[in-house]
Design a protein around this motif. Structure first.
Motif, mmCIF file in Angstrom:
data_model
loop_
_atom_site.group_PDB
_atom_site.id
_atom_site.type_symbol
_atom_site.label_atom_id
_atom_site.label_comp_id
_atom_site.label_asym_id
_atom_site.label_seq_id
_atom_site.Cartn_x
_atom_site.Cartn_y
_atom_site.Cartn_z
ATOM 1 N N GLN A 44 -51.495 -34.386 -5.970
ATOM 2 C CA GLN A 44 -51.685 -34.287 -4.619
ATOM 3 C C GLN A 44 -50.959 -35.292 -4.519
ATOM 4 O OE1 GLN A 44 -56.206 -33.330 -3.600
ATOM 5 N NE2 GLN A 44 -56.420 -32.038 -5.720
ATOM 6 N N ARG A 45 -50.834 -35.369 -2.528
ATOM 7 C CA ARG A 45 -50.787 -36.520 -1.446
ATOM 8 C C ARG A 45 -50.866 -36.028 -0.144
ATOM 9 N NH1 ARG A 45 -45.690 -33.926 -1.391
ATOM 10 N NH2 ARG A 45 -44.194 -33.519 0.241
ATOM 11 N N ALA A 46 -51.123 -37.470 0.682
ATOM 12 C CA ALA A 46 -51.857 -36.893 1.703
ATOM 13 C C ALA A 46 -50.933 -37.291 2.770
ATOM 14 C CB ALA A 46 -53.365 -37.011 2.214
ATOM 15 N N VAL A 47 -50.267 -36.637 3.911
ATOM 16 C CA VAL A 47 -49.636 -36.858 4.701
ATOM 17 C C VAL A 47 -50.314 -36.733 5.998
ATOM 18 C CG1 VAL A 47 -47.266 -35.951 6.077
ATOM 19 C CG2 VAL A 47 -47.246 -35.660 3.234
ATOM 20 N N LEU A 48 -49.840 -37.485 7.243
ATOM 21 C CA LEU A 48 -50.822 -37.883 8.230
ATOM 22 C C LEU A 48 -49.747 -36.599 9.141
ATOM 23 C CD1 LEU A 48 -50.963 -41.871 9.259
ATOM 24 C CD2 LEU A 48 -52.058 -39.965 9.250
ATOM 25 N N ALA A 49 -50.264 -35.779 9.746
ATOM 26 C CA ALA A 49 -50.972 -35.166 10.530
ATOM 27 C C ALA A 49 -49.123 -35.175 11.697
ATOM 28 C CB ALA A 49 -51.661 -34.119 11.459
ATOM 29 N N ARG A 50 -49.048 -36.192 12.257
ATOM 30 C CA ARG A 50 -48.332 -36.805 13.006
ATOM 31 C C ARG A 50 -47.225 -37.217 12.318
ATOM 32 N NH1 ARG A 50 -51.461 -41.230 14.060
ATOM 33 N NH2 ARG A 50 -50.135 -43.523 12.932
ATOM 34 N N ASP A 51 -46.438 -36.977 11.820
ATOM 35 C CA ASP A 51 -45.793 -37.162 9.936
ATOM 36 C C ASP A 51 -45.093 -35.734 9.795
ATOM 37 O OD1 ASP A 51 -45.312 -39.907 10.907
ATOM 38 O OD2 ASP A 51 -46.726 -39.730 9.005
ATOM 39 N N VAL A 52 -46.077 -34.772 9.546
ATOM 40 C CA VAL A 52 -45.876 -33.390 9.156
ATOM 41 C C VAL A 52 -44.557 -32.528 10.073
ATOM 42 C CG1 VAL A 52 -46.468 -31.317 8.993
ATOM 43 C CG2 VAL A 52 -47.614 -32.920 8.241
ATOM 44 N N PHE A 53 -45.981 -32.898 11.582
ATOM 45 C CA PHE A 53 -44.502 -31.748 11.923
ATOM 46 C C PHE A 53 -43.308 -32.265 13.052
ATOM 47 C CE2 PHE A 53 -49.302 -30.739 12.569
ATOM 48 C CZ PHE A 53 -49.091 -29.266 12.069
ATOM 49 N N THR A 54 -41.851 -31.438 12.143
ATOM 50 C CA THR A 54 -40.668 -32.165 12.870
ATOM 51 C C THR A 54 -40.387 -31.714 13.455
ATOM 52 O OG1 THR A 54 -40.141 -31.373 10.645
ATOM 53 C CG2 THR A 54 -40.422 -33.495 10.730
ATOM 54 N N ASP A 55 -40.316 -30.468 13.856
ATOM 55 C CA ASP A 55 -39.492 -29.611 15.024
ATOM 56 C C ASP A 55 -39.696 -28.143 14.791
ATOM 57 O OD1 ASP A 55 -37.453 -28.844 16.500
ATOM 58 O OD2 ASP A 55 -35.780 -29.679 15.071
ATOM 59 N N PHE A 56 -39.355 -27.158 15.937
ATOM 60 C CA PHE A 56 -39.988 -26.443 16.492
ATOM 61 C C PHE A 56 -39.712 -25.280 14.954
ATOM 62 C CE2 PHE A 56 -37.982 -27.067 20.094
ATOM 63 C CZ PHE A 56 -38.619 -26.439 20.969
ATOM 64 N N TYR A 57 -41.170 -24.933 14.288
ATOM 65 C CA TYR A 57 -41.011 -24.516 13.245
ATOM 66 C C TYR A 57 -40.838 -24.545 11.697
ATOM 67 C CZ TYR A 57 -41.969 -20.820 16.330
ATOM 68 O OH TYR A 57 -42.217 -19.828 17.511
ATOM 69 N N THR A 58 -40.844 -26.774 11.960
ATOM 70 C CA THR A 58 -40.057 -27.180 10.895
ATOM 71 C C THR A 58 -41.120 -27.840 10.343
ATOM 72 O OG1 THR A 58 -37.755 -26.237 11.424
ATOM 73 C CG2 THR A 58 -38.273 -27.799 9.532
ATOM 74 N N THR A 59 -41.440 -28.886 8.755
ATOM 75 C CA THR A 59 -42.520 -29.670 8.444
ATOM 76 C C THR A 59 -41.989 -30.244 7.717
ATOM 77 O OG1 THR A 59 -43.154 -28.576 6.836
ATOM 78 C CG2 THR A 59 -43.922 -27.760 8.553
ATOM 79 N N SER A 60 -42.523 -31.634 7.190
ATOM 80 C CA SER A 60 -42.179 -32.161 6.642
ATOM 81 C C SER A 60 -42.219 -31.922 4.970
ATOM 82 C CB SER A 60 -42.751 -33.488 6.690
ATOM 83 O OG SER A 60 -43.837 -34.047 6.879
ATOM 84 N N LEU A 61 -42.474 -30.394 5.359
ATOM 85 C CA LEU A 61 -42.810 -30.870 3.685
ATOM 86 C C LEU A 61 -42.176 -30.017 3.266
ATOM 87 C CD1 LEU A 61 -46.315 -29.916 4.391
ATOM 88 C CD2 LEU A 61 -46.057 -31.656 4.220
ATOM 89 N N ASP A 62 -42.032 -29.913 1.224
ATOM 90 C CA ASP A 62 -41.473 -29.319 0.440
ATOM 91 C C ASP A 62 -42.047 -28.155 0.991
ATOM 92 O OD1 ASP A 62 -39.866 -31.103 0.577
ATOM 93 O OD2 ASP A 62 -40.240 -31.257 -1.571
ATOM 94 N N GLU A 63 -40.516 -26.689 0.678
ATOM 95 C CA GLU A 63 -41.249 -25.366 0.739
ATOM 96 C C GLU A 63 -42.642 -24.872 -0.485
ATOM 97 O OE1 GLU A 63 -38.498 -22.364 0.342
ATOM 98 O OE2 GLU A 63 -37.807 -22.997 -1.406
#
Lengths: 761, 287, 164
Positions: free
Chosen positions: B143-162
């Motif tokens: 498990q890892r924690a990602v700050l929400a502000r680092d999750v959202f990167t663009d329209f319908y896009t996140t920094s998370l792997d699918e």
């Protein structure tokens, strides 16, 4: 069916239901057009143009035909070379192909039809049909469509002309020149979608002997029959059209819609073929006319109206439908319900590369009422008068001449204005509120007319079991027409309305009716039903008194007659029939508008326009957030003249529901085009009012005519058109800003409040 | 052909998505994914059902874990909105969850799914950023924690792997903090936001101890300008300061234009709604 | 095709469905529960509402394969004997004549029933807010509110600030 009485003893066994279908409607058992399933049906899905204006150069359906379950792909060019199908069709002009074959004229126009075992297969395959289109210049705006050099949609109509009329009453130009005060402004309203909850649906089946049967969600069974007969070269009686109740129509289901498509599909695969529209297809299947209305009003300083000149341009979309005819109707209603000595109205419809436009609840009237009622308030401001007083001074009264030259009768406008104003406590100050919230009240009146000439026929059948059934081709679509017909028949036969059945529509069994539109059914079909009931009653009386000349006419009650023989004897209907050896007894009734009604002078549009004028008024109170421009309608009160009222609760639902329906076009509804593409063909991007958008307080006043011989007036549309000007007038009262193009979005309101300080981007 | 696999463990779910090699997706309530499938906007062969995951502690729960509020990956928006814990500790998040879509969407959709979808016009993302929340993901091994502000990167896009499964959201609990969320809709009351404003603040002796203002629905990702809000630290949140922050935010934002409003209008709505959200927070601090 | 089993209005049912088939399609086209109706197809209008494990959801936003093993109730759900709430809701809508074309109405009544079964204390304002996601083009909202008030009265649970 239900075990209400045994489960819940002591409750009224739905005697209150009046509309016997109430229970079914609430639990979901009530059957709609979309619930009609014809065994063995295949499913059709249309391939639609993605180009607003262009020439079809090639259609490749080979890949689509490989999709499992696909039965046929029919293209426009296939149909064109088929001699058994009319190349083009139309109510007023033969300008529309069943499937586009040379040109496409709007995005969403059907170009090909895929028929498959399942709807999913048809939909998947339709996406694989490759249509090559050479794009042409396009025109979406109706004002641009009338300018020289504009792209031409139809060669036969080089100016994109689609309905041109003039109304001339007196000499408006001269009177305008003399007027002490003149006000002139232009008002615009966009295309809108009817958005009935139930999408359009139709199923067609050809019988082996060449007859065509269609089950369809139409408001116009007989016109659909005629049009199908014309398109497929059949005698009308070889076409059968059946119609189940609709989940809303609002005008979107009046013209031929899916019926010819499913008939084509069915003929190709020799099976019944069904087509049910997806919501995005509903958006490209019908529309309200966008319009631009310039209105010039001349008045005396005391507020007496002297002259009015109205210039109207309606956006007809890509095909004529009823526009060449209905533009005249809109024009006639455009001066509003006022006594004005000199009136000049000019209208033109224009073809554009948009979804073909047709009647929209309050047909052609919302656009002009928006103009004349905004103008009335603007004029009142110029004169320094209370807008209510200005209306009271000028609204039509009995004996006044309307712009058509007709002397008006039964005018109740002063009472309607008064009732609407009282409904929102017109003179009371707005309550205390927060500083960023501004409150104001506004009002508007409307004059509508019912379609003329027209005809309605009804049969009422008494069968051997004593059951009474009304056979009518009036479509039940939520207005409660069938309940009203049962009630009218029952009253004449002196039996409970719940004991009268109303048939569903089948042109092989239910007699002719012009259409279910223009708020005409209660008057026209209602009259036919009452006459049929009187006829049936007379026939029953003849049976009851047969062989006893001189016997007094029997009395009727609960499906039985009482005859003095000479002792009073009760004879049940079924026993009368059995005694006479009859299987059934049929009463018939017809309503036909009088000769000459609806015929207008082609040059001046003077004459008797309609058999029934519809009168309505709306008053609202709004609250404007002056920092965001957001408008909340706090209160809305509608007043309508119902003539002889059939059922007050249904009239109130029409009156109140009409205001909520109308609210949508005022505050949020607009079909948005970008380069000819509809940008918002879904109910998330095109929004309609929710329960949270409805005014917190909604009220209604039903004015009636106590005369038992008075005729009923249509009330289905009277409060839709006035909503826009009433709200705009209220916004102006609250904030001082005047907006002349719909919808009244928060952004427009805020811009107007900011101007001229605001920098436009 | 779409198949649906129901997973009992997080590792199974992650493996199923990884094995799908781009054609498998996690599905919780399904409200977003089924819509995309219906509109033929995604090609998916395998739907990996995560509702039934049983090996993640707190998967279906909302609980206080020390100084963190935990919202499990299986928790619906309706549950977030109705939770006494969330209402008490993070009222802005309860508010945002209560205005997403409609009652049916909130009954089906999960907060985790809402994050993974990264819809710019949804309400929770801006709030999660304003609360300094972390998104906890499971990648099959750890498990890892990602700050929400680092999750959202663009329209319908996140920094998370699918194949990163969102197993929960951790909202830090800070003594004395207050929060508010304003959804501004420009058409129907039922519309998605034209502008969303999330504010989180902490007050010390009547002065601002910390302040976050995050704007949603105006561009691809939640927008924040700490350099503007930091200037409020140590000062009383009085009307002129609130107006200044609102004006600065309106100047800073670079809004999109769409059917819910032009760029000009959105900028104005940022101005008004930032000020109103700050007023709300200031008022709740006074209570 | 995938075999799916679930409870529908109290009875165990099984269907073979295509993977992409929605619960709305299965209910209408195969199960014959026609109270569940297509309108918007994107979960905004509410006409296809069902109760899934007792909660109102949009059946157009659910694949049928996803409801395997779960409990689905539609407006037809004939649990009148066991559910006084169901009966009260239906009576209230009939008494208020809360319908015009009525295409949307069974779903609205089902939503009210689902909400009240979940939280019997809901007041008229809360129910109205929750019904924001059920569209009625005829504008029968005043009558729907009348039905709601017949059910739960007009006084709010928190002291209320009712108008009128």
């Amino acid at each position: 069916m239900t075990d209400d009485a045994t489960t819940y003893p002591g409750r009224e066994p739905l005697a209150r239901r009046m509309t016997a279908d109430a229970w079914d409607r609430v639990i979901g058992r009530f059957g709609f057009a979309v619930d009609r399933r014809i065994e063995g049906s295949a499913h059709a899905f249309a391939v639609r143009s993605s180009v607003p204006h262009g020439t079809i150069t090639a259609i490749d359906s080979n890949e689509a035909k490989t999709v499992p379950g696909v039965l046929a792909v029919i293209t426009g060019p296939d149909v064109r070379v088929d001699p058994s199908v009319a190349t083009t069709h139309g109510e007023t002009r033969q300008d529309q192909p069943v499937l586009a074959f040379d040109k496409v004229r709007y995005v969403g126009e059907p170009v090909a039809l895929v028929v498959a075992e399942t709807r999913t297969a048809a939909e998947d395959a339709a996406a694989l049909v490759d249509v090559e289109i050479a794009e042409l210049d396009l025109v979406v705006d109706h004002e641009l469509a009338g300018q020289p050099g504009a792209p031409v949609l139809h060669e036969a109509w080089p100016d994109n002309e689609c309905g041109t009329w003039t109304l001339r009453h007196g000499d408006a130009e001269a009177a305008m020149a003399r007027a002490e005060v003149v006000h002139r402004a232009t008002y615009r309203s966009p295309a809108a979608n009817h958005a009935p909850m139930e999408p359009h649906v139709a199923t067609a089946a050809w019988l082996p002997d060449g007859r065509l049967e269609v089950w369809t969600s139409t408001q116009a069974p007989y016109p659909v029959r005629r049009r199908l007969a014309e398109i497929f070269g059949l005698a009308e009686d070889r076409v059968r059209v059946c119609v189940d109740p609709l989940g809303g129509g609002f005008g979107s289901k009046l013209d031929l819609r899916l019926e010819a498509l499913v008939a084509l599909g069915s003929r190709a695969v020799r099976r019944p073929v069904r087509m049910e529209l997806r919501r995005d297809e509903v958006f490209v299947t019908s529309a309200k006319h966008a319009a631009t209305v310039t209105i010039t009003t001349g008045a005396d300083r005391d507020g007496t109206l002297r002259a009015r000149i109205v210039d109207i341009v309606y956006n007809g979309g890509a095909y004529a439908l009823s526009t060449p005819r209905s533009t005249r109707t809109g024009m006639i209603r455009s001066p509003g319900p006022y006594a004005i000595p000199d009136v000049l109205c000019r209208v033109v419809g224009r073809y554009t590369n948009t979804v073909p436009a047709g009647p929209f609840r309050g047909a052609m009237t919302g656009q002009v009422c928006w103009a004349h009622e905004s103008a009335t308030d603007e004029l009142a401001a110029l004169l320094g008068m209370d807008p209510l007083e200005l209306r009271m001074r000028n609204v039509l009264r009995d004996g006044d001449l309307f712009a058509t030259g007709e002397a008006m009768h039964g005018m109740r406008y002063r009472e309607l204005v008064d009732a609407a104003a009282k409904g929102v406590d017109w003179d009371a100050d707005a309550g205390p509120t927060r500083p960023e919230l501004a409150r104001g009240k506004g009002m508007a009146v409307v004059l509508k007319s019912t379609r003329t000439p027209s005809r309605s026929e009804a049969h009422i059948v008494l069968d051997a079991t004593g059951r009474v059934t009304v056979r009518t081709s009036t479509v039940e679509m939520g207005q409660g027409a069938h309940a009203s017909m049962a009630q009218l028949a029952a009253a004449r036969l002196e039996m409970p309305a719940d004991d009268v059945l109303v048939s569903t529509i089948d042109t092989h069994r239910t007699p002719f009716d012009t259409t279910t539109s223009s708020s005409r059914s209660t008057l026209t079909m209602g009259t036919a039903v009452e006459r049929a009931a009187d006829d049936l009653r007379r026939r029953i009386d003849e049976l009851a008194t047969a062989g006893r000349p001189g016997t007094a006419a029997p009395t009727h009650s609960n499906g039985a007659v009482t005859v003095a023989l000479p002792e009073p004897t009760v004879l049940r209907y079924e026993d009368l029939l059995a005694g006479a050896g009859l299987d059934e007894l049929v009463g018939t009734g017809c309503y036909q508008s009088p000769p000459g009604a609806g015929e207008m002078d082609p040059e001046t549009t003077q004459g008797m326009h309609t058999v029934s004028w519809h009168q309505g008024a709306v008053a609202v109170e709004v609250e404007v957030d002056v920092e965001t421009g957001r408008v909340r309608v706090l209160r809305a009160h509608g007043a309508s003249f119902a003539g002889r009222a059939v059922d007050e609760r249904r009239i109130r639902k029409q009156t109140e529901g009409g205001m909520i329906f109308g609210l949508g076009q005022v505050l949020m509804e607009e079909v948005v085009y970008d380069d000819g593409q509809v940008m918002n063909p879904n109910l998330s991007d095109y929004q309609i009012p929710s329960i949270l958008d409805a005014p917190e307080r909604v009220g209604s006043t039903v004015l009636t005519d106590p005369d038992p011989d008075a005729h009923p007036h249509g009330v289905g549309e009277n409060t839709v058109p006035p909503m826009a000007p009433a709200i705009a007038n209220a916004i102006c009262a609250a904030t001082g800003v005047r907006i002349r193009d719909l919808p009244l979005t928060p952004e427009k309101v805020l811009r107007a409040i900011h101007e001229p300080a605001v920098r436009t981007p | 052909m779409v198949t649906f696999v129901r997973c009992a463990t997080a590792a199974d779910a992650v493996a199923a998505v990884r094995d799908g090699d781009g054609t498998a997706k996690f599905v919780g309530g399904g409200t977003a994914l089924v819509l995309l499938l219906q509109m033929r906007l995604v090609q998916v062969d395998t739907l990996v059902g995560v509702r039934t995951i049983g090996d993640v502690p707190g998967w279906s729960g909302i609980e206080q874990r020390g100084n963190v509020l935990w919202i499990g990956g299986g928790v619906t928006l309706a549950e977030v909105a109705g939770s006494a814990l969330v209402r008490g500790y993070a009222p802005s998040l309860a508010r945002a969850a209560s205005v997403v879509g409609n009652v049916r969407v909130r009954n089906a959709a999960t907060l985790a799914g809402n994050i993974a979808e990264a819809d710019y016009a949804s309400d929770p993302p801006a709030v999660l950023v304003s609360l300094d929340a972390s998104v906890v993901v499971h990648d099959g091994a750890r498990q890892r924690a990602v700050l929400a502000r680092d999750v959202f990167t663009d329209f319908y896009t996140t920094s998370l792997d699918e194949s990163d499964l969102v197993i929960g959201v951790a909202v830090p609990l800070v003594d004395g903090s207050v929060s508010a969320y304003r959804k501004f809709a420009s058409r129907s009351m039922e519309d998605r936001p034209c502008v969303g404003v999330a504010v989180s603040a902490r007050f010390e002796d009547g002065a601002v101890g910390a302040l976050e203002v995050v704007i949603g629905a105006v561009s691809g990702t939640p927008q924040r300008w700490p350099e503007i809000t930091e200037r409020a630290w140590g000062r009383r949140l009085a009307a002129p300061l609130m107006a200044t922050i609102a004006d600065r935010y309106a100047d800073a934002v670079d809004p999109i234009a769409d059917i819910r409003g032009s760029a000009w209008y959105r900028r104005e709505m940022v101005r008004v709604n930032v000020r109103r959200a700050l007023e709300e927070v200031a008022a709740s601090a006074d209570d | 095709m995938t075999s799916v089993e679930f409870r529908l209005n109290g009875a165990q049912v099984a269907f073979d469905v295509a993977g992409r088939e929605t619960l709305l399609e299965t209910l209408r086209d195969t199960a014959g529960t026609t109270s569940v109706r297509y309108c918007c197809g994107i979960g905004v209008c509410g006409t296809c509402t069902v109760l899934l494990d007792a909660l109102p959801v949009s059946s157009c936003l659910l694949l049928t394969v996803m409801v395997d093993g779960r409990d689905v109730v539609t407006a037809e759900g004939a649990d009148v004997r066991h559910s006084p709430v169901t009966r009260r809701v239906r009576d209230a809508f009939v008494d208020a004549q809360a319908y015009q074309c009525s295409y949307c109405i069974p779903a609205i009544a089902l939503t009210v029933r689902g909400l009240l079964q979940q939280d019997p204390e809901m007041d008229a304002d809360e129910l109205k807010t929750a019904l924001g996601g059920n569209l009625c083009r005829c504008g029968s909202y005043p009558q729907v509110l009348d039905a709601v008030r017949r059910l739960v009265g007009t006084s709010g649970r928190r002291g209320g600030e009712q108008d009128g």
